[in-house]
Design an enzyme around this catalytic site. Structure first.
Site, PDB file in Angstrom:
ATOM      1  CG  ASP A 181       4.285  10.645   2.802  1.00 10.63           C
ATOM      2  OD1 ASP A 181       3.090  10.777   2.488  1.00 10.63           O
ATOM      3  OD2 ASP A 181       5.209  11.244   2.223  1.00 10.63           O
ATOM      4  CG  ASP A 232       3.469  10.807  -8.411  1.00 12.64           C
ATOM      5  OD1 ASP A 232       2.520  11.559  -8.115  1.00 12.64           O
ATOM      6  OD2 ASP A 232       3.859   9.879  -7.687  1.00 12.64           O
TER       7      ASP A 232
END
Length: 244
Positions: A129, A7
């Site tokens: 998610d 990330d």
């Protein structure tokens, strides 16, 4: 497969705890050296997330990603604030192999359905998610700030008519925690959706976690923080996956 993950926030490798931008940890790593090693060891794909792009599309870290693409031949899938056809085209033109679509799969379903027709199911990964309460897998969007009424099963069913193939599923209670993955979740969804190649994400902290996930039947495991913090090596992870 084992899919190493990075990330990026403001040009630096970072991990968030359960998606919280206020609870972050930066890592000083030589990405080029990591990618050389991954190529040598046989990594097949890498996962990148643009955390700046997730919050503000205008601040997408395109210069950084162009540089990353220039020094590796490993296919890369990228996510983070991809909301338009223009976003997708920009990333494919840079050289990314797959785009990871999150919030838009819930908020703009018909448009995303169109993208499957344009680009094909092998080019798109849906990132779903979930927040699990009483076994109801509610999808969160917009950096996990907003819970929706959509469930994981509903979204997969909706896009299955477009030959949906790749789903990156994260139990948000596990992400960035090193607390172990939710193997019960993956066993259940692999059994229900046999046509989907699931990428498991969240909580991996040890080789035994990879072993457990392989047994659930998922296609791949996303490994982020545990590799950055040298809980195990990429060689050990790949060997575990191949030998299970």
């Amino acid at each position: 497969m084992i899919i190493p993950a990075f990330d990026f926030l403001e040009g630096k490798a970072v991990r968030l705890y359960q998606g919280n931008y206020l609870h972050k940890k930066f890592y000083n790593i030589n990405l080029y050296e990591h990618f050389i090693e991954y190529k040598k060891k046989g990594v097949k794909i890498i996962h990148l997330v643009d955390l700046n792009g997730t919050k503000n599309v205008e601040k997408r870290q395109l210069k950084l990603f162009k540089e990353i693409i220039s020094y590796t031949k490993i296919p890369i899938q990228i996510g983070g604030g991809i909301r338009t056809e223009k976003d997708i085209n920009t990333l494919f033109e840079l050289g990314f192999k797959r785009v990871v679509i999150g919030s838009s799969a819930v908020t703009n379903k018909m448009e995303v359905k169109k993208w499957f027709k344009i680009y094909g199911s092998n080019k798109i990964v849906l990132a779903l998610d979930v927040n699990i309460i009483n076994n109801e897998k509610k999808i969160l969007i917009n950096g996990w700030l907003q819970e929706t009424n959509s469930t994981l099963e509903e979204i997969i069913d909706f896009f299955s008519s477009e030959n949906l193939k790749h789903v990156l599923c994260t139990d948000i209670s596990k992400d960035g925690t090193l607390s172990g993955p939710n193997t019960i979740l993956y066993k259940e969804i692999v059994r229900r959706f046999k046509h989907i190649q699931f990428q498991a994400s969240g909580g991996v902290s040890s080789i035994s976690d990879i072993f457990s996930l392989k047994k659930t039947g998922v296609s791949s495991v996303i490994v982020g923080r545990s590799l950055l913090e040298k809980r195990f090596t990429i060689k050990e992870a790949l060997k575990c996956w191949q030998n299970e």
